[in-house]
Design a protein around this motif. Structure first.
Motif, PDB file in Angstrom:
ATOM      1  N   ALA A  37       0.833  -1.215   0.000  1.00  0.00           N
ATOM      2  CA  ALA A  37       0.000   0.000   0.000  1.00  0.00           C
ATOM      3  C   ALA A  37       0.861   1.256   0.000  1.00  0.00           C
ATOM      4  N   GLY A  38       0.491   2.213  -0.810  1.00  0.00           N
ATOM      5  CA  GLY A  38       1.157   3.501  -0.841  1.00  0.00           C
ATOM      6  C   GLY A  38       2.374   3.557  -1.751  1.00  0.00           C
ATOM      7  N   GLU A  39       2.763   2.420  -2.327  1.00  0.00           N
ATOM      8  CA  GLU A  39       3.916   2.434  -3.227  1.00  0.00           C
ATOM      9  C   GLU A  39       3.563   3.065  -4.566  1.00  0.00           C
ATOM     10  N   VAL A  40       4.551   3.680  -5.202  1.00  0.00           N
ATOM     11  CA  VAL A  40       4.384   4.177  -6.562  1.00  0.00           C
ATOM     12  C   VAL A  40       5.417   3.461  -7.426  1.00  0.00           C
ATOM     13  N   VAL A  41       4.941   2.518  -8.223  1.00  0.00           N
ATOM     14  CA  VAL A  41       5.838   1.643  -8.977  1.00  0.00           C
ATOM     15  C   VAL A  41       5.727   1.977 -10.459  1.00  0.00           C
ATOM     16  N   ALA A  42       6.874   2.213 -11.102  1.00  0.00           N
ATOM     17  CA  ALA A  42       6.890   2.409 -12.547  1.00  0.00           C
ATOM     18  C   ALA A  42       7.345   1.109 -13.196  1.00  0.00           C
ATOM     19  N   VAL A  43       6.612   0.637 -14.190  1.00  0.00           N
ATOM     20  CA  VAL A  43       7.006  -0.549 -14.952  1.00  0.00           C
ATOM     21  C   VAL A  43       7.519  -0.071 -16.300  1.00  0.00           C
ATOM     22  N   LEU A  44       8.819  -0.235 -16.514  1.00  0.00           N
ATOM     23  CA  LEU A  44       9.428   0.219 -17.764  1.00  0.00           C
ATOM     24  C   LEU A  44       9.815  -0.979 -18.613  1.00  0.00           C
ATOM     25  N   GLY A  45      10.074  -0.722 -19.885  1.00  0.00           N
ATOM     26  CA  GLY A  45      10.525  -1.802 -20.757  1.00  0.00           C
ATOM     27  C   GLY A  45      10.352  -1.401 -22.206  1.00  0.00           C
ATOM     28  N   ALA A  46      11.057  -2.114 -23.076  1.00  0.00           N
ATOM     29  CA  ALA A  46      10.949  -1.839 -24.506  1.00  0.00           C
ATOM     30  C   ALA A  46       9.597  -2.339 -25.007  1.00  0.00           C
TER      31      ALA A  46
ATOM     32  N   GLY B 269       7.029  -4.727 -26.489  1.00  0.00           N
ATOM     33  CA  GLY B 269       7.000  -6.178 -26.539  1.00  0.00           C
ATOM     34  C   GLY B 269       7.709  -6.851 -25.382  1.00  0.00           C
ATOM     35  N   SER B 270       8.087  -6.086 -24.353  1.00  0.00           N
ATOM     36  CA  SER B 270       8.787  -6.695 -23.225  1.00  0.00           C
ATOM     37  C   SER B 270       7.818  -7.338 -22.249  1.00  0.00           C
ATOM     38  N   GLY B 271       6.526  -7.099 -22.415  1.00  0.00           N
ATOM     39  CA  GLY B 271       5.532  -7.729 -21.543  1.00  0.00           C
ATOM     40  C   GLY B 271       5.015  -6.819 -20.446  1.00  0.00           C
ATOM     41  N   LYS B 272       5.364  -5.518 -20.506  1.00  0.00           N
ATOM     42  CA  LYS B 272       4.950  -4.650 -19.403  1.00  0.00           C
ATOM     43  C   LYS B 272       3.447  -4.403 -19.392  1.00  0.00           C
ATOM     44  N   SER B 273       2.850  -4.217 -20.573  1.00  0.00           N
ATOM     45  CA  SER B 273       1.400  -4.065 -20.624  1.00  0.00           C
ATOM     46  C   SER B 273       0.697  -5.348 -20.205  1.00  0.00           C
ATOM     47  N   THR B 274       1.215  -6.480 -20.667  1.00  0.00           N
ATOM     48  CA  THR B 274       0.619  -7.765 -20.302  1.00  0.00           C
ATOM     49  C   THR B 274       0.677  -7.968 -18.792  1.00  0.00           C
ATOM     50  N   LEU B 275       1.769  -7.513 -18.173  1.00  0.00           N
ATOM     51  CA  LEU B 275       1.886  -7.664 -16.719  1.00  0.00           C
ATOM     52  C   LEU B 275       0.731  -6.963 -16.012  1.00  0.00           C
ATOM     53  N   VAL B 276       0.459  -5.704 -16.369  1.00  0.00           N
ATOM     54  CA  VAL B 276      -0.628  -5.007 -15.655  1.00  0.00           C
ATOM     55  C   VAL B 276      -1.993  -5.561 -16.047  1.00  0.00           C
ATOM     56  N   ARG B 277      -2.128  -5.997 -17.302  1.00  0.00           N
ATOM     57  CA  ARG B 277      -3.406  -6.588 -17.695  1.00  0.00           C
ATOM     58  C   ARG B 277      -3.654  -7.899 -16.938  1.00  0.00           C
ATOM     59  N   THR B 278      -2.580  -8.631 -16.673  1.00  0.00           N
ATOM     60  CA  THR B 278      -2.715  -9.864 -15.898  1.00  0.00           C
ATOM     61  C   THR B 278      -3.123  -9.554 -14.464  1.00  0.00           C
ATOM     62  N   VAL B 279      -2.509  -8.509 -13.912  1.00  0.00           N
ATOM     63  CA  VAL B 279      -2.829  -8.110 -12.542  1.00  0.00           C
ATOM     64  C   VAL B 279      -4.326  -7.806 -12.418  1.00  0.00           C
ATOM     65  N   LEU B 280      -4.926  -7.248 -13.483  1.00  0.00           N
ATOM     66  CA  LEU B 280      -6.332  -6.871 -13.441  1.00  0.00           C
ATOM     67  C   LEU B 280      -7.261  -7.987 -13.922  1.00  0.00           C
ATOM     68  N   GLY B 281      -6.694  -9.157 -14.229  1.00  0.00           N
ATOM     69  CA  GLY B 281      -7.535 -10.267 -14.670  1.00  0.00           C
ATOM     70  C   GLY B 281      -7.960 -10.162 -16.117  1.00  0.00           C
ATOM     71  N   LEU B 282      -7.307  -9.311 -16.915  1.00  0.00           N
ATOM     72  CA  LEU B 282      -7.695  -9.139 -18.319  1.00  0.00           C
ATOM     73  C   LEU B 282      -6.943 -10.100 -19.245  1.00  0.00           C
ATOM     74  N   ALA B 283      -5.822 -10.627 -18.764  1.00  0.00           N
ATOM     75  CA  ALA B 283      -5.081 -11.627 -19.551  1.00  0.00           C
ATOM     76  C   ALA B 283      -5.036 -12.915 -18.726  1.00  0.00           C
ATOM     77  N   PRO B 284      -5.398 -14.046 -19.318  1.00  0.00           N
ATOM     78  CA  PRO B 284      -5.489 -15.287 -18.541  1.00  0.00           C
ATOM     79  C   PRO B 284      -4.120 -15.838 -18.191  1.00  0.00           C
ATOM     80  N   LEU B 285      -3.991 -16.295 -16.952  1.00  0.00           N
ATOM     81  CA  LEU B 285      -2.725 -16.866 -16.492  1.00  0.00           C
ATOM     82  C   LEU B 285      -2.583 -18.289 -17.014  1.00  0.00           C
ATOM     83  N   ARG B 286      -1.390 -18.619 -17.472  1.00  0.00           N
ATOM     84  CA  ARG B 286      -1.103 -19.987 -17.865  1.00  0.00           C
ATOM     85  C   ARG B 286      -0.644 -20.771 -16.641  1.00  0.00           C
TER      86      ARG B 286
END
Lengths: 276, 331
Positions: free
Chosen positions: A40-49, A51-68
């Motif tokens: 709680a209270g953290e401010v985290v920046a996810v960086l990457g080139a 296709g590095s998977g940074k968008s997929t990471l947050v979409r997974t966190v929100l349940g928008l991308a199914p976990l394998r």
């Protein structure tokens, strides 16, 4: 603000936890064994080139991308059984295509209150107040009755931010909120984010580069090829990762085998055009 | 206007009223999802449903509802699976539906005239039983389309955001498809299966010429649909032509009238729109530079721009400046 009494007694309650997160999209691994915990209270920046998977990471966190494989927990509950969505705000990447029917700025921002509203019935006073506050926070209160499609790209991005703010979330997840937004607008956006940070909102922010948001960030996660390549003190860019050398010898610039070229290709191959 | 005393005319007027109200209510969501032709597709599939009723000697309305819902669900599945073949799959469904309908009608030894009453509508033959079914279904459609408007709007506008708001997106998408199928069957007797989509889409297209908000579009489309439906019926009774075609032509005339007004409104809005005010973020003590600038520094002014904390500095003539209100600060 609602505070869970059990969680309030802990020092830094865990807001989200990804354990061994693996995601495949179209048979291609996009996330490979990602572990991430945000308190709680953290401010985290996810960086990457790209296709590095940074968008997929947050979409997974929100349940928008199914976990394998692996698991995602939001506020202590597995994401597929998580029901308390009013605690979460999401700012997706801006979609350039607008829907077929016009929608006003007010209507789009007010849809950020849906998790707080009953199934049917008009908006209550606190819904209208939250919507108005969110519009004022992004400086669009005077455009409330205008159609979203008539706004500029940066203004549309601010509408999406206001929509997430209207829900007064405890966790705000933003996917490249400043992509394609000019520097003056990025300044204004960093100001909005700063006020949220003061309020204690947990923020996970996907970005290509930090720009004016840099002073707000307390922790940087760098994604590379679907793995977390760095997790620690803030960085300005994903290229600043210490120990950034590759563990595999760099691939040759041309990675196809010339032996597989068809005869027609061979006739125009560079070797024959420029004999050494 | 003496014909208004006839029972069948009164029943026709009620049927036209509820159809005109319900069709654009669902049509608004279809247009929002960019599926303006879905009503047409369901209409084609429903032809098979009608024929099935004729073959089995059951109520064509009931079989049409069932087959239309099944067709709408198939279309929804194809839509969610996406892919390049989705367009083709829908075309197969549409033409299979209408060909199957004509084929089955032949098997049932029914003349083409019977099928024609469903293809092009026969509002004057609506009996009291039809009226109850039509009215009941229309009330359900309007109640859901208006009552759940905030959720249905959010799902069509941005499905991923809706999911993160805790809304069951798939369930609502299926709901819209089922509503569309029910509406097609409701409008079947009024304008006919081949023209039903017009009553779902044209009032929405007309309304959005004049509106800026979703809610206004929804309500205005319902008003316009009702006006076209009832008005078209009265006109067709006056000059003795087919009611379905008259209703659709009247709706199209409404669009033709609204379009120039909409074009003028959009133009006026553009011309009177104020320029965006510059964003000012800094409130710290600062050193003002009393220097004339030939231009406002900006992303494309040509001077090197440096990101500096929460703002941008511009370098020129040995200074490093940041715009602040009407002046520049030395940094």
């Amino acid at each position: 603000m609602q505070v869970n009494p059990v969680m309030a007694t802990e020092v830094d309650p865990v807001v989200l936890r990804v354990t061994d997160g693996c995601v495949e999209l179209g048979g291609r691994p996009v996330l490979r064994g990602v572990d991430l915990t945000v308190t709680a209270g953290e401010v985290v920046a996810v960086l990457g080139a790209n296709g590095s998977g940074k968008s997929t990471l947050v979409r997974t966190v929100l349940g928008l991308a199914p976990l394998r494989r692996g698991s995602v927990e939001l506020f202590g509950a597995p994401v597929d059984r998580f029901r308390d969505w009013r605690r979460v705000g999401f700012v997706p990447q801006r979609v350039t295509a607008t829907a077929g029917v016009p929608a006003s700025v007010w209507e789009v921002v007010a849809s950020g209150r849906l998790a707080h509203r009953p199934l049917v019935g008009p908006m209550r006073r606190r819904d209208r107040e939250a919507t108005r506050d969110a519009l004022e926070a992004v400086g669009l209160a005077d455009r409330a009755r205008d159609g979203v499609a008539t706004l500029s790209g940066g203004q549309q991005q601010r509408v999406l931010i206001a929509r997430a703010l209207a829900g007064r979330p405890e966790l705000l997840v933003l996917d490249e909120p400043t992509a394609g937004v000019d520097l003056a607008q990025q300044d204004a956006f960093a100001g909005i984010l700063g006020r949220l940070v003061e309020r204690g909102t947990t923020i996970v922010l996907v970005a290509h580069e930090m720009g004016p948001m840099e002073p707000l960030v307390g922790r940087t996660v760098v994604m590379r090829d679907g793995r977390i390549a760095y997790d620690g003190a803030p960085l300005e860019s994903f290229e600043d990762v210490p120990h950034a050398h590759a563990h595999h010898p760099p691939r040759p610039a041309v990675d196809y085998s010339p032996a597989l070229a068809v005869p027609l290709d061979r006739a125009t191959s560079p070797d024959e055009e420029h004999p050494s | 206007m003496s014909y208004l005393a006839y029972d069948f005319v009164q029943r026709a007027l009620i049927a036209a009223f509820v159809t005109g109200l319900a069709a654009p209510a669902v049509g608004t969501y279809l247009v929002q999802r960019r599926q303006a032709l879905m009503g047409d597709g369901i209409g084609h599939v429903a032809v098979t449903g009608v024929a099935l009723g004729l073959v089995t000697n059951t109520s064509p309305t009931v079989t049409a509802v069932v087959v239309a819902i099944a067709g709408a669900l198939v279309i929804e599945v194809v839509r969610q699976r996406g892919g390049a073949s989705g367009d083709i799959a829908l075309a197969l469904l549409f033409y299979g539906g209408i060909a199957g309908g004509v084929f089955l009608t032949g098997l049932a030894d029914q003349s083409a005239t019977t099928l024609n009453t469903y293809l092009f509508g026969s509002i004057t033959t609506v009996d009291i039983g039809d009226l109850w079914v039509t009215g009941g279904l229309a009330v359900v459609v309007v109640a859901v389309a208006v009552g759940l408007a905030p959720r249905l709007f959010a799902v069509a506008q941005d499905p991923e955001f809706a999911k993160v708001a805790g809304i069951r997106v798939t369930a609502y998408n299926v709901l819209v498809s089922v509503l569309a199928a029910v509406t097609v069957t409701v409008a079947m007797r009024t304008v006919g299966l081949l023209l039903v989509s017009a009553l779902m889409v044209v009032p929405v297209a007309t309304a959005q010429q004049l509106t800026r908000a979703f809610r206004d579009t929804l309500l205005l489309a319902m008003a316009l649909g009702t006006a076209a439906s009832v008005g078209g019926l009265l006109v067709s009774a006056e000059i003795d032509v087919a009611p379905g075609a008259t209703i659709v032509l009247l709706a199209l005339a409404g669009f033709a009238a609204a379009w120039p007004v909409g074009a003028w409104l959009r133009r006026r809005r553009r011309v009177t729109a104020p320029f965006a005010a510059p964003v000012l973020a800094r409130e710290e003590p600062h050193t003002v530079v009393p220097e004339e600038h030939e231009h406002a520094h900006g992303p494309d002014c040509g001077h090197p721009a440096i990101v500096h904390g929460d703002h941008v500095d511009y370098v020129h003539d040995g200074h490093r400046h940041a715009p602040h209100g009407g002046h520049y600060d030395e940094h």
